[in-house]
Design an enzyme around this catalytic site. Structure first.
Site, short mmCIF file in Angstrom:
data_model
loop_
_atom_site.label_atom_id
_atom_site.label_comp_id
_atom_site.label_asym_id
_atom_site.label_seq_id
_atom_site.Cartn_x
_atom_site.Cartn_y
_atom_site.Cartn_z
N ARG A 86 4.56 21.16 -22.91
CA ARG A 86 5.19 19.93 -22.42
C ARG A 86 6.43 20.28 -21.60
NH1 ARG A 86 6.45 16.01 -27.51
NH2 ARG A 86 8.09 17.53 -27.93
N GLU A 125 8.29 23.63 -23.15
CA GLU A 125 8.02 24.02 -24.54
C GLU A 125 6.80 24.94 -24.61
OE1 GLU A 125 9.74 20.00 -26.69
OE2 GLU A 125 7.65 20.53 -27.00
N ARG A 162 -7.10 3.12 -27.87
CA ARG A 162 -6.63 1.74 -27.75
C ARG A 162 -7.31 1.06 -26.57
NH1 ARG A 162 -0.39 2.28 -27.63
NH2 ARG A 162 -0.29 2.79 -29.85
N ARG A 170 -8.50 11.54 -37.19
CA ARG A 170 -8.90 10.45 -36.32
C ARG A 170 -8.14 10.60 -35.01
NH1 ARG A 170 -4.72 6.93 -37.42
NH2 ARG A 170 -5.65 5.21 -36.31
N TYR A 230 5.50 18.91 -43.17
CA TYR A 230 6.00 18.26 -41.98
C TYR A 230 6.40 16.83 -42.32
CZ TYR A 230 6.77 16.19 -37.53
OH TYR A 230 7.39 15.52 -36.51
N ASP A 275 8.25 13.34 -40.59
CA ASP A 275 8.95 12.65 -39.52
C ASP A 275 10.34 12.27 -40.04
OD1 ASP A 275 7.40 12.68 -37.22
OD2 ASP A 275 6.14 11.02 -37.89
N ARG A 324 4.39 27.57 -37.40
CA ARG A 324 4.30 27.63 -35.94
C ARG A 324 5.70 27.34 -35.43
NH1 ARG A 324 0.56 30.00 -33.24
NH2 ARG A 324 0.84 28.61 -31.45
C1 LIG Z 1 9.84 20.44 -32.59
C2 LIG Z 1 9.99 19.25 -33.51
C3 LIG Z 1 9.98 17.96 -32.99
C4 LIG Z 1 10.10 16.86 -33.84
N1 LIG Z 1 10.07 15.60 -33.31
C5 LIG Z 1 10.16 14.54 -34.13
C6 LIG Z 1 10.08 13.20 -33.59
O1 LIG Z 1 9.93 12.99 -32.39
N2 LIG Z 1 10.18 12.16 -34.48
C7 LIG Z 1 10.35 12.35 -35.82
O2 LIG Z 1 10.45 11.36 -36.56
N3 LIG Z 1 10.45 13.60 -36.34
C8 LIG Z 1 10.36 14.68 -35.54
N4 LIG Z 1 10.44 15.96 -36.06
C9 LIG Z 1 10.70 16.12 -37.51
C10 LIG Z 1 12.21 16.20 -37.84
O3 LIG Z 1 12.77 17.29 -37.16
C11 LIG Z 1 12.38 16.35 -39.33
O4 LIG Z 1 11.94 15.19 -39.98
C12 LIG Z 1 13.83 16.61 -39.78
O5 LIG Z 1 14.45 17.55 -38.97
C13 LIG Z 1 13.83 17.11 -41.21
O6 LIG Z 1 15.15 17.27 -41.64
P1 LIG Z 1 15.49 18.36 -42.75
O7 LIG Z 1 16.86 18.05 -43.22
O8 LIG Z 1 14.42 18.44 -43.75
O9 LIG Z 1 15.43 19.76 -42.00
P2 LIG Z 1 16.33 20.42 -40.86
O10 LIG Z 1 16.72 19.42 -39.85
O11 LIG Z 1 15.61 21.62 -40.41
O12 LIG Z 1 17.65 20.88 -41.63
C14 LIG Z 1 17.70 22.02 -42.47
C15 LIG Z 1 19.08 22.65 -42.31
O13 LIG Z 1 19.26 23.62 -43.32
C16 LIG Z 1 20.01 24.69 -42.79
N5 LIG Z 1 19.79 25.88 -43.63
C17 LIG Z 1 18.61 26.48 -43.89
N6 LIG Z 1 18.80 27.56 -44.69
C18 LIG Z 1 20.12 27.62 -44.95
C19 LIG Z 1 20.95 28.51 -45.70
N7 LIG Z 1 20.43 29.58 -46.33
N8 LIG Z 1 22.29 28.29 -45.77
C20 LIG Z 1 22.82 27.25 -45.09
N9 LIG Z 1 22.09 26.38 -44.34
C21 LIG Z 1 20.76 26.56 -44.28
C22 LIG Z 1 19.45 24.83 -41.39
O14 LIG Z 1 20.35 25.53 -40.55
C23 LIG Z 1 19.26 23.36 -40.98
O15 LIG Z 1 20.42 22.88 -40.31
C24 LIG Z 1 10.27 17.06 -35.24
C25 LIG Z 1 10.27 18.36 -35.75
C26 LIG Z 1 10.12 19.44 -34.92
C27 LIG Z 1 10.10 20.82 -35.50
#
Ligand SMILES: Cc1cc2nc3c(=O)[nH]c(=O)nc-3n(C[C@H](O)[C@H](O)[C@H](O)COP(=O)(O)OP(=O)(O)OC[C@H]3O[C@@H](n4cnc5c(N)ncnc54)[C@H](O)[C@@H]3O)c2cc1C
Length: 367
Positions: free
Chosen positions: A280, A300, A176, A172, A348, A350, A249
Site C-alpha cells: 500500500r 508498506e 456489496r 468470507r 490481533y 482492532d 508478520r
Molecule cells: C500495521 C497495523 C495497522 C493497524 N491499523 C488499525 C486500524 O486501522 N484500526 C484499528 O482499529 N486497529 C488497527 N491496528 C490495531 C491497533 O494497533 C491495536 O489495536 C493497538 O495498537 C493495540 O494496543 P496495545 O496496547 O495492545 O499494543 P501496542 O500499541 O503495541 O502497545 C504496547 C506497548 O508496550 C510497549 N512495551 C512492550 N514491551 C515492553 C517492555 N518490555 N518494557 C516497556 N514497554 C514495553 C511497547 O513499546 C508499546 O508501546 C493496527 C495494527 C497494526 C500492527
C-alpha cells in the site's frame, strides 16, 4: 509497602486505558514504555505539520457506543471515512468490492448484472471443497476479483503463494451491491482531530510515566516497587522464551516527504499487482483533510518478523497457537500480573476491541 499500586508496562491503548481507569479509581499508577514516546502503535510523528502514523495507518471504527463516547470524551473525532482504492497494473478500482468496482471491472450497471457475473464465474470454477486460499476466494467471488484484487495483495501480505495458504484465512469476502465505498460497516468511524497523540495525552493526563524504560532491564526492581503489574509486552519475552519464540508478520515502512501538495488524492491506495513490491501507499495528510504545502507518504512492505523488527501481526496457525497456550498456562498462575493487549494475548485486536478489553480487565482485575 510498595511505591505503586499498579505498574503498567506499555503505553499503547491497552495500557493507557487501564492506567486511566486505575488512576480514576484512586490507585497510584506508573506507566513505563521502552520506546522514547507514549502511545504504542497509535503514536503519530509530526512531519511538516502532518500527523504521520508511524506504526501503520490507524483508522478508528466501532459499533460500540460506549467505546465511541469514551474516546470522544478525550478528543473529538473527524468525519474521515475509509474508502481505499486499489491500483492494479495502473487501473483503479474502489474497495471494498462494490458496484463501483463491478462497473470498473465489467461495465455492469445494476446489482442483478453484477450478481450474475459473480455467480457465473463461481459456477464456472466448480469448486465445492476449497483446499487452499486461492480456491476459497474463487469459490466466493469468482476469478476476476480474485486475480485482480486479491491474489497479488494477499501473496505480498503473507509472503507465500495463495495456493500454499490455508483456506480458513478467508472466511468470507464481503461483496456489496450498492455504490458505497465505505470500507467499514461500523456505526462510528473517524480520526482524532489533531491525531492519536491527543487521545493518549488525554488518557494519561496527570499519570506518572517513564519512556525509554524497558521492564526487562530491571524486572526485580520494578516487581519490588508495585503491588500489581499490567503487562502489555510480548508474553513469550516475559517468560524468557522458555518454550520458544512466537512468530509475527511485520511491515517495513519507507516514508518520505514530497514537495507536492497532493500525491495520490486518497489516504490509502492498495497495490494489488504482485510485480509492485509494496502492498500500500499511505498519504497521511488525507486522514485529517490536511492542506499543508507538502505531503508525507509511506510505502508498506510486508515481511517476516525477526528480532529487532516490530512484531505486528500474530501468526495464529496451529504451531503458534500451541506455543501461545503454553505461555498462557503460566500466565494463568500469576496472582499479581494482568496480561493484556495484542502482544501479551498474542491476538490481533482492532483499537475499539482493545479499549473494550482494557475496560473489562480493569473491572475484573483491580476493582
Ligand atoms: C500495521 C497495523 C495497522 C493497524 N491499523 C488499525 C486500524 O486501522 N484500526 C484499528 O482499529 N486497529 C488497527 N491496528 C490495531 C491497533 O494497533 C491495536 O489495536 C493497538 O495498537 C493495540 O494496543 P496495545 O496496547 O495492545 O499494543 P501496542 O500499541 O503495541 O502497545 C504496547 C506497548 O508496550 C510497549 N512495551 C512492550 N514491551 C515492553 C517492555 N518490555 N518494557 C516497556 N514497554 C514495553 C511497547 O513499546 C508499546 O508501546 C493496527 C495494527 C497494526 C500492527
Amino acid at each position: 509497602m510498595s511505591k505503586y499500586d499498579c505498574l503498567i508496562i506499555g503505553s499503547g491503548l491497552f495500557g493507557s486505558v487501564f492506567a486511566y481507569k486505575a488512576a480514576r479509581a484512586g490507585k497510584n499508577v506508573l506507566v513505563i514504555d521502552k520506546r522514547p514516546y507514549l502511545g504504542g502503535n497509535v503514536y503519530c510523528e509530526n512531519v511538516e505539520g502532518i500527523n504521520v502514523h508511524k506504526y501503520g495507518a490507524h483508522i478508528f471504527h466501532t459499533s460500540n457506543k460506549t467505546v465511541w463516547d469514551f474516546v470522544n470524551s478525550f478528543v473529538p473525532f473527524n468525519r474521515y471515512t475509509n474508502s481505499p482504492v486499489a491500483n492494479y497494473k495502473g487501473n483503479l478500482y474502489n474497495l471494498p468490492f462494490n458496484m463501483n468496482t463491478f462497473y470498473a471491472l465489467w461495465g455492469v450497471k445494476t446489482p442483478d448484472e453484477a450478481k450474475e457475473k459473480i455467480e457465473q464465474q463461481c459456477r464456472e470454477a466448480g469448486i465445492t471443497e476449497p483446499k487452499n486460499l486461492e480456491e476459497q476466494a474463487i469459490s466466493l467471488v469468482g476469478r476476476d476479483i480474485y486475480e485482480i484484487l486479491i491474489k497479488g495483495y494477499t501473496e505480498k501480505q503473507w509472503g507465500r503463494d495463495c495456493k500454499d495458504l490455508p483456506a480458513f484465512i478467508i472466511k468470507r469476502l464481503p461483496v456489496r451491491f450498492t455504490f458505497d465505498n465505505n470500507y467499514f460497516n461500523d456505526n462510528y468511524q473517524g480520526i482524532p482531530v489533531g491525531g492519536y497523540n491527543k487521545l493518549i495525552d488525554g488518557l494519561l493526563e496527570g499519570i506518572e510515566t517513564k519512556t525509554g524504560t524497558d521492564f526487562f532491564e530491571d524486572r526485580s526492581y520494578w516487581k519490588s516497587n508495585t503491588d500489581k503489574i499490567v503487562f502489555t509486552g510480548k508474553i513469550d519475552e516475559f517468560y524468557d522464551y522458555q518454550f520458544g519464540k512466537l512468530e509475527y508478520r511485520t511491515v517495513r515502512f519507507e516514508t518520505e516527504t514530497l514537495e507536492c501538495e497532493n500525491y495520490q488524492g486518497n489516504a490509502v491506495v492498495n497495490y494489488t499487482d504482485a510485480s509492485v513490491p509494496y502492498t500500500r501507499i499511505i498519504e497521511h495528510k488525507h486522514f485529517e483533510f490536511g492542506n499543508q504545502p507538502k505531503t508525507v507518504v509511506s510505502k508498506e512492505y510486508s515481511a517476516e518478523w525477526s528480532d529487532g523488527a516490530d512484531p505486528f501481526y500474530p501468526v495464529n496457525d496451529e504451531k503458534n497457537t500451541i506455543l501461545y497456550n503454553k505461555y498462557y498456562e503460566l500466565a494463568k498462575k500469576e496472582n499479581n500480573v494482568i496480561f493484556g493487549g495484542r502482544l501479551a494475548e498474542y491476538k490481533y485486536y482492532d483499537m475499539d476491541k482493545v479499549i473494550e478489553k482494557a475496560l473489562f480487565c480493569f473491572r475484573d482485575g483491580i476493582e
